[in-house]
Write a protein that holds these residues in place. Structure first.
Motif, PDB file in Angstrom:
ATOM      1  N   ILE A  69      48.235  89.025  23.258  1.00 22.51           N
ATOM      2  CA  ILE A  69      48.053  87.860  22.411  1.00 22.51           C
ATOM      3  C   ILE A  69      46.578  87.749  22.038  1.00 22.51           C
ATOM      4  O   ILE A  69      45.693  87.969  22.868  1.00 22.51           O
ATOM      5  CB  ILE A  69      48.550  86.581  23.120  1.00 22.51           C
ATOM      6  CG1 ILE A  69      48.628  85.411  22.136  1.00 22.51           C
ATOM      7  CG2 ILE A  69      47.695  86.227  24.322  1.00 22.51           C
ATOM      8  CD1 ILE A  69      49.418  84.220  22.681  1.00 22.51           C
ATOM      9  N   THR A  70      46.308  87.483  20.767  1.00 24.35           N
ATOM     10  CA  THR A  70      44.932  87.353  20.302  1.00 24.35           C
ATOM     11  C   THR A  70      44.769  86.029  19.572  1.00 24.35           C
ATOM     12  O   THR A  70      45.732  85.461  19.064  1.00 24.35           O
ATOM     13  CB  THR A  70      44.541  88.512  19.364  1.00 24.35           C
ATOM     14  OG1 THR A  70      45.424  88.498  18.226  1.00 24.35           O
ATOM     15  CG2 THR A  70      44.643  89.854  20.069  1.00 24.35           C
ATOM     16  N   PHE A  71      43.523  85.563  19.517  1.00 26.28           N
ATOM     17  CA  PHE A  71      43.237  84.274  18.899  1.00 26.28           C
ATOM     18  C   PHE A  71      42.201  84.429  17.793  1.00 26.28           C
ATOM     19  O   PHE A  71      41.228  85.171  17.934  1.00 26.28           O
ATOM     20  CB  PHE A  71      42.734  83.276  19.949  1.00 26.28           C
ATOM     21  CG  PHE A  71      43.792  82.886  20.934  1.00 26.28           C
ATOM     22  CD1 PHE A  71      44.628  81.814  20.682  1.00 26.28           C
ATOM     23  CD2 PHE A  71      43.981  83.612  22.099  1.00 26.28           C
ATOM     24  CE1 PHE A  71      45.626  81.459  21.581  1.00 26.28           C
ATOM     25  CE2 PHE A  71      44.972  83.271  23.011  1.00 26.28           C
ATOM     26  CZ  PHE A  71      45.792  82.192  22.749  1.00 26.28           C
ATOM     27  N   ARG A  72      42.425  83.700  16.707  1.00 24.96           N
ATOM     28  CA  ARG A  72      41.497  83.660  15.579  1.00 24.96           C
ATOM     29  C   ARG A  72      41.047  82.213  15.384  1.00 24.96           C
ATOM     30  O   ARG A  72      41.870  81.324  15.178  1.00 24.96           O
ATOM     31  CB  ARG A  72      42.192  84.168  14.311  1.00 24.96           C
ATOM     32  CG  ARG A  72      41.325  84.137  13.061  1.00 24.96           C
ATOM     33  CD  ARG A  72      42.155  84.490  11.829  1.00 24.96           C
ATOM     34  NE  ARG A  72      42.873  85.740  12.018  1.00 24.96           N
ATOM     35  CZ  ARG A  72      43.880  86.135  11.228  1.00 24.96           C
ATOM     36  NH1 ARG A  72      44.284  85.371  10.222  1.00 24.96           N
ATOM     37  NH2 ARG A  72      44.483  87.273  11.448  1.00 24.96           N
TER      38      ARG A  72
ATOM     39  N   GLU B 114      46.178  72.377  27.369  1.00 25.13           N
ATOM     40  CA  GLU B 114      46.869  72.928  28.531  1.00 25.13           C
ATOM     41  C   GLU B 114      48.332  73.222  28.212  1.00 25.13           C
ATOM     42  O   GLU B 114      48.871  74.277  28.582  1.00 25.13           O
ATOM     43  CB  GLU B 114      46.779  71.953  29.709  1.00 25.13           C
ATOM     44  CG  GLU B 114      47.480  72.453  30.961  1.00 25.13           C
ATOM     45  CD  GLU B 114      47.445  71.454  32.094  1.00 25.13           C
ATOM     46  OE1 GLU B 114      47.774  71.838  33.233  1.00 25.13           O
ATOM     47  OE2 GLU B 114      47.084  70.280  31.840  1.00 25.13           O
ATOM     48  N   GLN B 115      48.982  72.304  27.518  1.00 30.31           N
ATOM     49  CA  GLN B 115      50.384  72.521  27.124  1.00 30.31           C
ATOM     50  C   GLN B 115      50.515  73.683  26.151  1.00 30.31           C
ATOM     51  O   GLN B 115      51.493  74.441  26.207  1.00 30.31           O
ATOM     52  CB  GLN B 115      50.948  71.237  26.511  1.00 30.31           C
ATOM     53  CG  GLN B 115      51.144  70.115  27.513  1.00 30.31           C
ATOM     54  CD  GLN B 115      51.451  68.778  26.851  1.00 30.31           C
ATOM     55  OE1 GLN B 115      51.041  68.533  25.700  1.00 30.31           O
ATOM     56  NE2 GLN B 115      52.168  67.911  27.546  1.00 30.31           N
ATOM     57  N   LEU B 116      49.535  73.823  25.259  1.00 34.13           N
ATOM     58  CA  LEU B 116      49.548  74.952  24.322  1.00 34.13           C
ATOM     59  C   LEU B 116      49.476  76.266  25.085  1.00 34.13           C
ATOM     60  O   LEU B 116      50.206  77.212  24.776  1.00 34.13           O
ATOM     61  CB  LEU B 116      48.376  74.846  23.346  1.00 34.13           C
ATOM     62  CG  LEU B 116      48.234  76.011  22.371  1.00 34.13           C
ATOM     63  CD1 LEU B 116      49.424  76.086  21.418  1.00 34.13           C
ATOM     64  CD2 LEU B 116      46.929  75.901  21.576  1.00 34.13           C
ATOM     65  N   ARG B 117      48.605  76.326  26.067  1.00 33.44           N
ATOM     66  CA  ARG B 117      48.485  77.549  26.870  1.00 33.44           C
ATOM     67  C   ARG B 117      49.832  77.916  27.495  1.00 33.44           C
ATOM     68  O   ARG B 117      50.255  79.078  27.438  1.00 33.44           O
ATOM     69  CB  ARG B 117      47.426  77.359  27.952  1.00 33.44           C
ATOM     70  CG  ARG B 117      47.243  78.599  28.840  1.00 33.44           C
ATOM     71  CD  ARG B 117      46.390  78.319  30.058  1.00 33.44           C
ATOM     72  NE  ARG B 117      46.257  79.523  30.854  1.00 33.44           N
ATOM     73  CZ  ARG B 117      45.224  80.348  30.813  1.00 33.44           C
ATOM     74  NH1 ARG B 117      44.214  80.091  29.998  1.00 33.44           N
ATOM     75  NH2 ARG B 117      45.177  81.428  31.562  1.00 33.44           N
ATOM     76  N   LYS B 118      50.513  76.923  28.065  1.00 32.82           N
ATOM     77  CA  LYS B 118      51.797  77.188  28.716  1.00 32.82           C
ATOM     78  C   LYS B 118      52.835  77.692  27.714  1.00 32.82           C
ATOM     79  O   LYS B 118      53.657  78.548  28.041  1.00 32.82           O
ATOM     80  CB  LYS B 118      52.290  75.929  29.414  1.00 32.82           C
ATOM     81  CG  LYS B 118      51.463  75.554  30.648  1.00 32.82           C
ATOM     82  CD  LYS B 118      51.943  74.265  31.288  1.00 32.82           C
ATOM     83  CE  LYS B 118      51.105  73.915  32.509  1.00 32.82           C
ATOM     84  NZ  LYS B 118      51.521  72.613  33.119  1.00 32.82           N
TER      85      LYS B 118
ATOM     86  N   GLY C 179      52.899  84.730  27.874  1.00 36.67           N
ATOM     87  CA  GLY C 179      53.982  85.697  27.759  1.00 36.67           C
ATOM     88  C   GLY C 179      54.345  86.077  26.342  1.00 36.67           C
ATOM     89  O   GLY C 179      55.260  86.856  26.120  1.00 36.67           O
ATOM     90  N   LYS C 180      53.611  85.526  25.360  1.00 39.40           N
ATOM     91  CA  LYS C 180      53.909  85.811  23.954  1.00 39.40           C
ATOM     92  C   LYS C 180      53.011  86.936  23.424  1.00 39.40           C
ATOM     93  O   LYS C 180      51.987  87.272  24.001  1.00 39.40           O
ATOM     94  CB  LYS C 180      53.708  84.556  23.103  1.00 39.40           C
ATOM     95  CG  LYS C 180      54.496  83.341  23.571  1.00 39.40           C
ATOM     96  CD  LYS C 180      55.984  83.579  23.555  1.00 39.40           C
ATOM     97  CE  LYS C 180      56.771  82.287  23.715  1.00 39.40           C
ATOM     98  NZ  LYS C 180      56.431  81.511  24.918  1.00 39.40           N
ATOM     99  N   LYS C 181      53.405  87.463  22.274  1.00 46.58           N
ATOM    100  CA  LYS C 181      52.650  88.521  21.609  1.00 46.58           C
ATOM    101  C   LYS C 181      52.432  88.130  20.157  1.00 46.58           C
ATOM    102  O   LYS C 181      53.367  87.697  19.483  1.00 46.58           O
ATOM    103  CB  LYS C 181      53.417  89.842  21.691  1.00 46.58           C
ATOM    104  CG  LYS C 181      52.728  91.028  21.017  1.00 46.58           C
ATOM    105  CD  LYS C 181      53.578  92.278  21.171  1.00 46.58           C
ATOM    106  CE  LYS C 181      52.927  93.486  20.509  1.00 46.58           C
ATOM    107  NZ  LYS C 181      53.744  94.705  20.641  1.00 46.58           N
ATOM    108  N   GLY C 182      51.206  88.264  19.682  1.00 49.58           N
ATOM    109  CA  GLY C 182      50.925  87.931  18.288  1.00 49.58           C
ATOM    110  C   GLY C 182      49.513  87.398  18.130  1.00 49.58           C
ATOM    111  O   GLY C 182      48.733  87.323  19.086  1.00 49.58           O
TER     112      GLY C 182
ATOM    113  N   ILE D 255      44.257  83.943  29.018  1.00 49.06           N
ATOM    114  CA  ILE D 255      45.709  83.768  28.947  1.00 49.06           C
ATOM    115  C   ILE D 255      46.412  85.122  29.032  1.00 49.06           C
ATOM    116  O   ILE D 255      45.936  86.120  28.494  1.00 49.06           O
ATOM    117  CB  ILE D 255      46.103  83.022  27.647  1.00 49.06           C
ATOM    118  CG1 ILE D 255      47.580  82.643  27.653  1.00 49.06           C
ATOM    119  CG2 ILE D 255      45.769  83.865  26.426  1.00 49.06           C
ATOM    120  CD1 ILE D 255      47.971  81.750  26.487  1.00 49.06           C
ATOM    121  N   GLU D 256      47.538  85.142  29.709  1.00 50.70           N
ATOM    122  CA  GLU D 256      48.318  86.362  29.857  1.00 50.70           C
ATOM    123  C   GLU D 256      49.363  86.441  28.743  1.00 50.70           C
ATOM    124  O   GLU D 256      50.249  85.589  28.657  1.00 50.70           O
ATOM    125  CB  GLU D 256      49.006  86.394  31.219  1.00 50.70           C
ATOM    126  CG  GLU D 256      48.053  86.564  32.393  1.00 50.70           C
ATOM    127  CD  GLU D 256      47.400  87.937  32.429  1.00 50.70           C
ATOM    128  OE1 GLU D 256      48.036  88.910  31.931  1.00 50.70           O
ATOM    129  OE2 GLU D 256      46.279  88.051  32.940  1.00 50.70           O
ATOM    130  N   GLY D 257      49.220  87.440  27.897  1.00 45.63           N
ATOM    131  CA  GLY D 257      50.215  87.638  26.858  1.00 45.63           C
ATOM    132  C   GLY D 257      51.420  88.375  27.398  1.00 45.63           C
ATOM    133  O   GLY D 257      51.588  88.529  28.608  1.00 45.63           O
TER     134      GLY D 257
END
Length: 230
Positions: A4-7, A99-103, A107-110, A162-164
């Motif tokens: 998972i990556t962030f922009r 925090e809720q966003l992180r949860k 486990g997601k990819k994108g 975060i773990e993707g």
């Protein structure tokens, strides 16, 4: 390695110092993908505020439209310091904490685009309406509006490390095509015009919470095509 990556997307920021500060906090927490929509001139003050994150600042992509900034992203996340009731059109839309966003994203990819608005006005209703999720920092209700760089720091701190995973989210483009397909179907069945706008908003909220995959979008559009054929 995380899938998972962030922009970080800054939508028409006013002050170069804030942009430099955000570049710095991005590097603090291990992020580097910065896109700026219609930035002011980035000169010595921006570089000074970036400190040892000048590389993030200099490599930032500068674009003219939001559409360019979010191109290729899987999920678009709006950040706001205002109470959701201020945005009457989105009052029933769930607003998540960082925090809720992180949860939700573990486990997601994108690629996740995090949108931050102008210092004086934040993101407009129109921009928020284009986003899949809305996030707000639970600050003091008497004064919830934070400095742009501070807000970015809180959100990025929560998302750092975060773990993707392998569950690949549908692209934003495929979601928009899905919404357009639904709208077309509503037109074909002569769905009441006065209900159409709110119905589409509701569907966006549902899909934003569902975090649909590409395969799920493909299946749903297949169902729509079958309905159209009938």
């Amino acid at each position: 390695m995380s899938e998972i990556t962030f922009r970080v997307v800054l939508v028409e920021p006013k002050y170069e110092g804030n942009i430099g500060s955000i570049a710095r906090v991005m590097k603090n927490f291990g992020f580097s993908d910065l896109v700026i929509v219609n930035p002011p001139p980035l000169e010595d003050f921006a570089r000074a505020m970036a400190s040892h994150a000048i590389d993030v600042l200099e490599e930032a992509e500068k674009v003219e439209t939001l559409e360019e900034a979010i191109e290729g992203a899987s999920l678009i996340v709006a950040t706001t310091g205002a109470k959701s009731t201020k945005y009457n059109e989105f009052a029933r839309r769930p607003v998540y904490t960082p925090e809720q966003l992180r949860k939700k994203l573990e486990g997601k990819k994108g690629t996740i685009a995090l949108l931050f608005g102008r210092e004086d006005a934040g993101l407009t209703n129109e921009v928020i309406g284009k986003c899949d999720l809305v996030v707000s920092i639970p600050a003091n209700p008497e004064y919830p509006i934070m400095n742009l760089a501070q807000a970015a720091g809180v959100v990025l701190y929560e998302l750092s490390g975060i773990e993707g995973g392998k569950l690949e989210l549908a692209s934003h483009e495929s979601l928009e095509q899905f919404y357009a397909h639904i709208k077309q179907l509503l037109d074909e069945v002569e769905y009441p015009k006065h209900k159409k706008r709110r119905t589409m908003q509701m569907l966006r909220r549902i899909c934003g919470r569902a975090e649909l995959t590409g395969q799920e979008i493909f299946t749903l559009r297949g169902i729509l095509r079958s309905i159209e054929w009938m």
